[in-house]
Design a protein around this motif. Structure first.
Motif: not given
Ligand code: PPS
Length: 315
Positions: A151-157
């Motif tokens: 999982v990667r944070n939504p903003k950087d994704t």
């Protein structure tokens, strides 16, 4: 470069070249309400997913697009190779078989017949997918194969996916960040909504065969992250071996080799590899909108807690 690797790179280059010629409306198709890219996926392959037979020792890596699956895919392959103590010749054989049978290493990529061919792959198979749990082949859950959720944070994704959409000829471009942001927030992208995806995986947080790792914790301490992954899958590797795998899979090392591993696509894929790039893209209103969405979907859940929104996404 060996023959099978060359074939993969040529295949990737051909996909890019073919999609330059395709009309934007032909680049995507929808299956069960979710968009997929026509160049690498097909409705027939989606329909055939349940013919995939998982094995209990399969190593399954799941993650929404742009969460770092190429990175962890390499890590898992290297951990398996190191733990099993294959000779150089065995490593090449494994890679050749895999390249010949699959060409592209994503469960949902390729032709529907590939699921039959996958029976010939030697254990332990490393299986990578962006599919959400509702569409994953049922045998994956039945077999109790171990699943690593990345999982990667939504903003950087969101930022990573924006650049990918606009740089990949296989995907239609957006005319602005703002236009794209609306599509991201409404899940109108390939593999659907980031939030729906994680809400579904959150329902599996108590499954004993699932482990979560975040892009950010790996960036902070890759060695520790790799050790957790090795312990979870039962890869018996020494501290020194973990260190070697970590060095080989640093962003810089993978980017440097990317022309050999991914051809022209490598330049698009290995973009920045950092945490916090969102700060150069998000407006105040978009920060608020994202925070509301996180609160609504994931805040207070087991998965939401692991993501540390307050650390990585607060403006
Ligand atoms: N080794 C390593 N270390 C850190 N980060 C890495 C690494 N390899 C790839 N990346 C970054 O991961 C992003 C791509 O994610 P995916 O591999 O999941 O992309 S894809 O959905 O399969 O196309 C993409 O993120 P952005 O750079 O932010 O766009 C890649 O640069």
């Amino acid at each position: 470069m060996d023959k099978s690797k060359k074939r993969v790179v040529e295949y990737l280059d051909k996909i890019l070249a073919d999609s330059e010629k395709a009309a934007p409306e032909d680049l995507l198709f929808s299956y069960k309400g979710i968009l997929y890219p026509t160049t690498v996926c097909s409705p027939e392959t989606c329909q055939a997913l349940d013919s995939f037979e998982a094995r209990s020792d399969d190593v399954i890596l799941v993650g929404y697009p742009k969460n770092g699956s190429n990175w962890l895919g390499q890590v898992l392959n290297d951990l398996e190779i190191t733990a099993a103590k294959y000779t150089e010749q065995e490593i090449n054989e494994r890679m050749n078989i895999s390249n010949e049978l699959l060409i592209l290493p994503r469960l949902e990529f390729g032709d529907p017949e590939k699921f039959k061919r996958m029976k010939e792959l030697p254990s332990r198979r490393i299986i990578v997918t962006h599919l959400s749990p509702q569409v994953l082949p049922k045998s994956i859950f039945k077999s109790k194969a171990k699943i690593l959720l990345l999982v990667r944070n939504p903003k950087d994704t969101a930022v990573s996916y924006f650049h990918f959409y606009n740089n990949m000829p296989t995907l239609p471009s957006f005319s602005s960040w703002d236009e794209y942001f609306t599509a991201f927030m409404h899940g109108k992208l390939c593999w659907g909504s980031y939030f729906d995806y994680l809400v579904e995986w959150n329902k599996h947080m108590d499954d004993e065969n699932i482990m979560v790792i975040t892009y950010e914790e790996l960036k902070e301490n890759q060695t520790l992250g790799l050790k957790k992954i090795a312990d979870f899958f039962g890869f018996f590797v020494s501290g020194e071996e973990i260190q070697m795998v970590a060095e080989k899979s640093s962003f810089e090392a993978m980017k440097e080799k990317s022309f050999k591993t991914h051809g022209t696509f490598g330049k698009i894929l290995f973009r920045k590899g950092t945490v916090g790039d969102w700060k150069d893209h998000f407006s105040e209103a978009q920060n608020k909108q994202m925070e509301r969405k996180f609160e609504e979907c994931l805040a207070g859940t087991k998965l939401g807690e692991k993501m540390k929104y307050g650390v990585y996404c607060k403006a």
